[in-house]
Design a protein around this motif. Structure first.
Motif, PDB file in Angstrom:
ATOM      1  N   ASN A  62       7.456   0.543  -0.838  1.00 32.29           N
ATOM      2  CA  ASN A  62       6.915   0.564   0.294  1.00 32.29           C
ATOM      3  C   ASN A  62       5.519   1.170   0.399  1.00 32.29           C
ATOM      4  O   ASN A  62       5.212   1.800  -0.628  1.00 32.29           O
ATOM      5  N   PRO A  63       4.698   1.499   1.642  1.00 34.74           N
ATOM      6  CA  PRO A  63       3.647   1.778   1.523  1.00 34.74           C
ATOM      7  C   PRO A  63       3.194   3.255   1.240  1.00 34.74           C
ATOM      8  O   PRO A  63       2.263   3.423   0.289  1.00 34.74           O
ATOM      9  N   VAL A  64       4.144   3.954   1.311  1.00 36.45           N
ATOM     10  CA  VAL A  64       3.886   5.338   0.904  1.00 36.45           C
ATOM     11  C   VAL A  64       4.257   5.433  -0.710  1.00 36.45           C
ATOM     12  O   VAL A  64       3.324   6.181  -1.371  1.00 36.45           O
ATOM     13  N   GLU A  65       5.210   4.772  -1.411  1.00 33.73           N
ATOM     14  CA  GLU A  65       5.350   4.705  -2.414  1.00 33.73           C
ATOM     15  C   GLU A  65       4.084   4.039  -3.435  1.00 33.73           C
ATOM     16  O   GLU A  65       3.478   4.432  -4.609  1.00 33.73           O
ATOM     17  N   SER A  66       3.461   3.165  -2.511  1.00 29.59           N
ATOM     18  CA  SER A  66       2.405   2.450  -3.185  1.00 29.59           C
ATOM     19  C   SER A  66       0.983   3.228  -3.178  1.00 29.59           C
ATOM     20  O   SER A  66       0.328   3.119  -4.170  1.00 29.59           O
ATOM     21  N   GLY A  67       0.817   4.031  -2.184  1.00 34.90           N
ATOM     22  CA  GLY A  67      -0.257   4.979  -2.042  1.00 34.90           C
ATOM     23  C   GLY A  67      -0.205   6.126  -3.331  1.00 34.90           C
ATOM     24  O   GLY A  67      -1.126   6.363  -3.777  1.00 34.90           O
ATOM     25  N   LEU A  68       1.153   6.547  -3.241  1.00 35.53           N
ATOM     26  CA  LEU A  68       1.326   7.550  -4.293  1.00 35.53           C
ATOM     27  C   LEU A  68       0.947   7.019  -5.601  1.00 35.53           C
ATOM     28  O   LEU A  68       0.503   7.727  -6.593  1.00 35.53           O
ATOM     29  N   LEU A  69       1.291   5.767  -6.167  1.00 36.24           N
ATOM     30  CA  LEU A  69       0.876   5.312  -7.208  1.00 36.24           C
ATOM     31  C   LEU A  69      -0.846   5.116  -7.589  1.00 36.24           C
ATOM     32  O   LEU A  69      -1.468   4.999  -8.760  1.00 36.24           O
ATOM     33  N   ILE A  70      -1.375   5.013  -6.413  1.00 32.52           N
ATOM     34  CA  ILE A  70      -2.765   4.842  -6.443  1.00 32.52           C
ATOM     35  C   ILE A  70      -3.467   6.134  -6.693  1.00 32.52           C
ATOM     36  O   ILE A  70      -4.674   6.206  -7.209  1.00 32.52           O
ATOM     37  N   MET A  71      -2.900   7.302  -6.062  1.00 31.71           N
ATOM     38  CA  MET A  71      -3.317   8.386  -6.148  1.00 31.71           C
ATOM     39  C   MET A  71      -4.040   8.986  -7.397  1.00 31.71           C
ATOM     40  O   MET A  71      -5.144   9.677  -7.774  1.00 31.71           O
ATOM     41  N   PRO A  72      -3.268   8.698  -8.633  1.00 34.19           N
ATOM     42  CA  PRO A  72      -3.690   9.057  -9.752  1.00 34.19           C
ATOM     43  C   PRO A  72      -5.001   8.888 -10.083  1.00 34.19           C
ATOM     44  O   PRO A  72      -5.856   9.580 -10.925  1.00 34.19           O
ATOM     45  N   GLN A  73      -5.451   7.732  -9.792  1.00 34.37           N
ATOM     46  CA  GLN A  73      -6.733   7.191 -10.134  1.00 34.37           C
ATOM     47  C   GLN A  73      -7.963   7.878  -9.767  1.00 34.37           C
ATOM     48  O   GLN A  73      -8.788   8.304 -10.415  1.00 34.37           O
TER      49      GLN A  73
END
Length: 479
Positions: A304-315
């Protein structure tokens, strides 16, 4: 009439305390909007009734607008005053955000994103200019470092904020989020922002602005529609030839005018030319990653969009951490070694995104994202600081305008190239098939990674000693 430049000490202490915060808020708004829409692309495309790949125009039009209008930001501030231009920039940006939130048509939203970008293009350069004219050199580095932080935090929070909004609220709030911030910013600008303007303003290069702006806008449009079969091959080639003719025309015009909108003579400086051209080609490869990753995570992996956003945050978190190490890294190894080796590793890591599938452990995706963020931060900081290595102080503002313009151009073209690559790899009939979409995205990552590695050829022109005078003060330009 405001003075051209009051001495820094003449500014009240209250102004000097508030000004960095005011500029930082503007930086935050501008940087947040470069990423907040990325994780919302699948939801917004469904709401507008358009394909996922059509949404690349909404993302690219914002950064393209930044590239078109950044070159005249300095002239606008000199001519009309920093307070008036900064206020107008916030107002235009906020209005564009509001209109984007109202739109239900793709083409109208693109037009509003262009308006939003026009405001954003003025905010950041004019904010920096105001800081330079307000603070003495002994305090300028600290002030610049402070306002650079929101530029790093914005991209980190953007994907998650966009994911949270579309998952729990409504996608239109992504744009309405800027309205209260913009209103507060406008009030503070009129109350506290110093008003500087030049007494001897050079004439605006209107012809150059039209030639350059029309050329890159048309070129970006050709990249957007190429492969969509909305125009014939002859029409596409004709538009491409026209865009190149406009850009060549600008080059010839710039050589014959005393005050061109972009001072192309700076490209005679080898380190400047290498930094700007290398940055352009590298960002063409990595510029499409913010567009492709949410598609891979949401369509390919079913997140979902939240999980997708969390995976991009480490960058973004890794990018912030790497900023503090850059002066020591450059001082130890030098620009040539860092840029050549880092570009190769960055391209290889970009190609590794092609290995991510439904069976990939989350911890491995997070680790890969963190490494990618650190490498991109190293790459961008090295390229950005090398720009100023051999540029005379009197030409620093022109160098900054050219570097900023080409940076935004490469990001815009990068999104277009990423979408174009994916479009060719995935036929229309397969774009609703997650497995086919994932396979196509994997090949796109491989292609963009290979292109990034090829940009190493540009940095190989550097000499080992290039930028040595810059490594001792590289923290000045880390923003």
């Amino acid at each position: 009439m405001p003075a051209e430049a009051e001495p820094s000490g003449a500014q009240p202490m209250s102004v000097r305390r508030l000004l960095p915060w005011l500029v930082a808020v503007a930086f935050f708004m501008e940087s947040l909007d470069t990423t907040i829409l990325n994780t919302a692309v699948p939801v917004v495309s469904k709401a507008l009734g358009v394909s996922l790949l059509s949404m690349k125009a909404v993302l690219a039009s914002y950064t393209l607008s930044l590239a078109v209008f950044i070159p005249i930001s300095g002239w606008m501030a000199d001519r009309f005053g920093t307070r008036r231009v900064f206020a107008a920039a916030i107002g235009v940006f906020t209005l564009g955000s509001f209109l984007c939130g109202l739109m239900s048509d793709l083409h109208l939203m693109i037009a509003c994103r262009i308006l939003q970008g026009a405001g954003g293009a003025m905010m950041v350069p004019v904010g920096r200019l105001t800081l330079v004219r307000t603070f003495p050199k002994s305090e300028l580095v600290q002030a610049m470092s402070f306002v650079a932080i929101p530029g790093l935090v914005g991209p980190m929070l953007g994907p998650l904020a966009g994911g949270l909004i579309v998952h729990y609220l409504h996608w239109r709030l992504i744009f309405f989020l800027n309205i209260p911030i913009g209103i507060v910013g406008l009030v503070l600008v009129y109350l506290r922002l110093p008003d500087f303007r030049a007494t001897d303003v050079k004439p605006l290069d209107v012809v150059g602005l039209i030639l350059f702006g029309a050329g890159i806008a048309l070129l970006s449009y050709v990249l957007e529609i190429f492969g969509e079969h909305t125009l014939s091959t002859g029409e596409v080639l004709g538009l491409l030839a026209l865009s190149l003719a406009l850009l060549i025309g600008y080059g010839m015009h710039a050589m014959g005018t005393p005050y061109p909108v972009l001072q192309l003579g700076l490209f005679r400086i080898r380190t400047f030319a290498t930094a700007v051209s290398g940055s352009f080609f590298t960002r063409l490869g990595v510029g499409g990653v913010p567009f492709l990753l949410p598609l891979l995570y949401q369509v390919g992996l079913g997140l979902n969009p939240v999980e997708s956003g969390l995976l991009i945050m480490p960058q973004a978190a890794a990018a912030m951490a790497a900023k503090f190490l850059m002066p020591k890294i450059l001082d130890r190894f030098g620009y040539r070694a860092v840029l050549v080796s880092n570009t190769v590793v960055l391209g290889a890591l970009l190609m590794l995104f092609a290995t991510i599938g439904r069976g990939t452990p989350i911890w491995l995706i997070v680790l890969q994202a963190f490494c990618y963020g650190a490498l991109t931060s190293t790459q961008f900081t090295s390229m950005n600081t090398l720009v100023y290595a051999d540029v005379p102080d009197a030409s620093a503002s022109n160098a900054s305008s050219i570097a900023s313009t080409f940076q935004q151009l490469s990001i815009s073209f990068g999104v277009a190239v990423a979408g174009l690559t994916t479009m060719f790899l995935i036929p229309d009939r397969l774009r609703s098939n997650p497995a086919a979409m994932t396979a196509g995205l994997h090949v796109a990552f491989l292609a963009l990674g290979a292109f990034t590695i090829l940009s190493t050829l540009v940095f190989s022109r550097l000499k080992r000693e290039d930028g040595e005078n810059e490594t001792r003060q590289s923290d000045i330009h880390l923003g």
